[in-house]
Design a protein around this motif. Structure first.
Motif, PDB file in Angstrom:
ATOM      1  N   ASP A  21      51.308  40.904  59.430  1.00 56.73           N
ATOM      2  CA  ASP A  21      50.303  39.639  59.659  1.00 56.73           C
ATOM      3  C   ASP A  21      50.847  38.614  58.736  1.00 56.73           C
ATOM      4  OD1 ASP A  21      49.167  40.408  57.299  1.00 56.73           O
ATOM      5  OD2 ASP A  21      47.340  40.897  58.392  1.00 56.73           O
ATOM      6  N   GLY A  22      51.569  38.762  57.765  1.00 53.48           N
ATOM      7  CA  GLY A  22      52.334  37.667  56.967  1.00 53.48           C
ATOM      8  C   GLY A  22      51.094  37.327  56.017  1.00 53.48           C
ATOM      9  N   SER A  23      49.862  38.167  55.715  1.00 52.67           N
ATOM     10  CA  SER A  23      48.995  37.708  54.959  1.00 52.67           C
ATOM     11  C   SER A  23      49.390  37.830  53.404  1.00 52.67           C
ATOM     12  CB  SER A  23      47.666  38.710  55.217  1.00 52.67           C
ATOM     13  OG  SER A  23      48.130  39.960  55.076  1.00 52.67           O
ATOM     14  N   GLY A  24      50.415  38.426  53.000  1.00 55.67           N
ATOM     15  CA  GLY A  24      50.824  38.311  51.645  1.00 55.67           C
ATOM     16  C   GLY A  24      51.188  40.027  51.034  1.00 55.67           C
ATOM     17  N   SER A  25      51.192  39.730  49.673  1.00 55.06           N
ATOM     18  CA  SER A  25      51.712  41.189  49.071  1.00 55.06           C
ATOM     19  C   SER A  25      50.421  41.900  48.609  1.00 55.06           C
ATOM     20  CB  SER A  25      52.598  40.905  47.834  1.00 55.06           C
ATOM     21  OG  SER A  25      53.776  40.303  48.321  1.00 55.06           O
ATOM     22  N   GLN A  26      50.521  43.150  48.520  1.00 52.68           N
ATOM     23  CA  GLN A  26      49.242  44.167  48.085  1.00 52.68           C
ATOM     24  C   GLN A  26      49.401  43.983  46.747  1.00 52.68           C
ATOM     25  OE1 GLN A  26      49.117  47.766  47.050  1.00 52.68           O
ATOM     26  NE2 GLN A  26      47.142  47.372  46.731  1.00 52.68           N
ATOM     27  N   VAL A  27      48.364  43.948  45.928  1.00 56.75           N
ATOM     28  CA  VAL A  27      48.364  43.735  44.483  1.00 56.75           C
ATOM     29  C   VAL A  27      47.089  44.754  44.266  1.00 56.75           C
ATOM     30  CG1 VAL A  27      48.820  41.523  44.391  1.00 56.75           C
ATOM     31  CG2 VAL A  27      46.252  42.049  44.597  1.00 56.75           C
ATOM     32  N   ASN A  28      47.321  45.305  42.933  1.00 61.43           N
ATOM     33  CA  ASN A  28      46.289  45.931  42.222  1.00 61.43           C
ATOM     34  C   ASN A  28      45.957  45.303  41.042  1.00 61.43           C
ATOM     35  OD1 ASN A  28      44.144  48.131  41.344  1.00 61.43           O
ATOM     36  ND2 ASN A  28      45.312  49.413  42.408  1.00 61.43           N
ATOM     37  N   VAL A  29      44.809  45.820  40.221  1.00 59.63           N
ATOM     38  CA  VAL A  29      44.533  44.869  39.185  1.00 59.63           C
ATOM     39  C   VAL A  29      44.044  45.665  38.103  1.00 59.63           C
ATOM     40  CG1 VAL A  29      43.353  43.242  40.780  1.00 59.63           C
ATOM     41  CG2 VAL A  29      41.908  44.740  39.686  1.00 59.63           C
ATOM     42  N   SER A  30      44.207  44.898  36.889  1.00 60.87           N
ATOM     43  CA  SER A  30      43.184  45.452  35.700  1.00 60.87           C
ATOM     44  C   SER A  30      42.075  44.364  35.402  1.00 60.87           C
ATOM     45  CB  SER A  30      44.130  45.193  34.414  1.00 60.87           C
ATOM     46  OG  SER A  30      43.968  43.810  33.950  1.00 60.87           O
ATOM     47  N   GLY A  31      40.931  44.762  35.234  1.00 61.20           N
ATOM     48  CA  GLY A  31      39.710  44.095  35.352  1.00 61.20           C
ATOM     49  C   GLY A  31      38.746  44.584  34.296  1.00 61.20           C
ATOM     50  N   ALA A  32      37.694  44.092  34.381  1.00 59.04           N
ATOM     51  CA  ALA A  32      36.501  44.180  33.293  1.00 59.04           C
ATOM     52  C   ALA A  32      35.127  43.940  34.022  1.00 59.04           C
ATOM     53  CB  ALA A  32      36.597  43.536  32.100  1.00 59.04           C
ATOM     54  N   ALA A  33      33.997  44.477  33.568  1.00 57.05           N
ATOM     55  CA  ALA A  33      32.560  44.491  33.798  1.00 57.05           C
ATOM     56  C   ALA A  33      31.657  44.202  32.495  1.00 57.05           C
ATOM     57  CB  ALA A  33      32.069  45.396  34.717  1.00 57.05           C
ATOM     58  N   VAL A  34      30.753  43.346  32.684  1.00 60.10           N
ATOM     59  CA  VAL A  34      29.764  43.716  31.432  1.00 60.10           C
ATOM     60  C   VAL A  34      28.733  44.643  31.732  1.00 60.10           C
ATOM     61  CG1 VAL A  34      27.772  42.350  30.581  1.00 60.10           C
ATOM     62  CG2 VAL A  34      29.678  41.154  31.265  1.00 60.10           C
ATOM     63  N   ALA A  35      28.849  45.538  30.763  1.00 59.28           N
ATOM     64  CA  ALA A  35      27.897  46.735  30.850  1.00 59.28           C
ATOM     65  C   ALA A  35      26.334  46.564  31.220  1.00 59.28           C
ATOM     66  CB  ALA A  35      27.978  47.572  29.426  1.00 59.28           C
TER      67      ALA A  35
END
Length: 346
Positions: A254-268
């Protein structure tokens, strides 16, 4: 006993108690505690830079797994302020386990695109890795690619990939489900399986190794491994693997772009140093910190316009697929069931 005598009797103890509390509060105010499943060495340069800038000491507890369970078991007494992990599925799991709290931050919201953070502010992506195509460098006519093409019969016996059950591939399959539904994704997965040159196994860098070895011609793998191989950090053998491949940033049909994964964080949820936790997250999306992420880990910055390592920048501009990560994560169970159904790893 007179009132004056009573005050004189209790004042020393009261003052001592107050002093202890002030010392404790002072020490608390100057620290932030991270529980992380990331390799400590990968994030230490970032934490050192944050301490240097803010004066806030960062204490780290490294966990291989069981992050949500550890924080949940500690309950209100948990010292954890920031929960940091890799894979957006793990971030969603933290929210579902009830161990995060929502954060409202203009700095975070302006730096991180909406599809790469929780809508309620329970977690935030901090860096990206794209699911890219490794291809034989001699395939001169191959200059673009879609993930759907992995199932094209013209690649029969020419595709290498790691286990379909690995989180990297589950994320890709889950994105397919979000876009096309389970039935079409199952047919696509059958097509990819039919094109495999060898069983789906090993790691992402093994795709480059097996292209060099003539076992396959193309395969899907993560972008940051290209940096590790081409930089020499993976050793001279892996440098040779990297020389055998070219890298293409695929898109969906569909031309929407590349699939990505992430590193990330949350506040406990029970963060004793919430303000410092937010300050750390805000620092991690600054241009300085995003540049450190890029140079240390060969990851793409989550903040548009932030510096990119030259090895990764040479792959070309990354257009990130706009599908909301939480929507993708909701399909993980179905994705794993489809992997089993088609016998992808058999």
């Amino acid at each position: 006993m007179t009132v004056g005598n009573s005050l004189r009797r209790w004042a020393p103890g009261t003052l001592l108690t107050s002093a202890i509390m002030l010392v404790a509060q002072g020490a608390f105010a100057d620290e932030v505690n991270i529980y992380t499943t990331r390799e400590p060495g990968l994030i230490q340069p970032l934490l050192d830079a944050f301490t240097k800038e803010s004066g806030i000491e960062v204490k780290t507890v490294a966990l291989k797994d069981g992050l949500a369970e550890r924080v949940a078991s500690e309950g209100e007494n948990s010292p954890a302020d920031v929960l940091m992990t890799v894979d957006f599925g793990n971030l969603v799991d933290l929210v579902e386990a009830g161990v995060t709290q929502p954060v409202k931050s203009e700095a975070l919201e302006s730096a991180i695109p909406a599809n790469l953070r929780d809508a309620d502010g329970n977690w935030f992506a901090l860096s990206l890795r794209a699911r890219v195509l490794y291809a034989d460098k001699d395939l001169n006519d191959l200059t673009s690619f879609t993930y759907e093409e992995l199932a094209d019969p013209k690649w029969d016996g020419k595709v290498c990939i790691r286990s379909g059950k690995h989180p990297y591939n589950i994320a890709l399959i889950s994105t397919m489900i979000a876009k096309d539904g389970a039935e079409k994704t199952e047919a696509w997965l059958e097509g990819v399986k039919n094109n495999l040159a060898r069983p789906a196994a090993g790691g992402d860098r093994d795709v480059a190794r097996d292209i060099l070895g003539g076992i396959c011609e193309i395969g899907i793998a993560n972008s940051y491994y290209v940096g590790l191989m081409r930089s020499g950090k993976g050793g001279p053998e892996q440098e040779e693997w990297a020389k055998a491949i070219k890298v293409i940033l695929p898109t969906f049909a569909d031309g929407s772009g590349s699939q990505v994964n992430v590193s990330g964080a949350a506040v406990a949820k029970h963060a004793p140093n919430k303000d410092n936790a937010v300050k750390l997250l805000e620092y991690l999306v600054s241009d300085e910190a995003q540049g450190i992420y890029a140079s240390a880990n060969y990851e793409y910055p989550v903040k548009p316009g932030a510096p990119i390592d030259p090895i990764i920048e040479a792959l070309g501009p990354l257009k990130v697929d706009a599908t909301q990560l939480t929507e993708i994560a909701a399909n993980r169970k179905t994705a794993a069931e489809l992997v089993d159904k088609v016998g992808f790893d058999e």
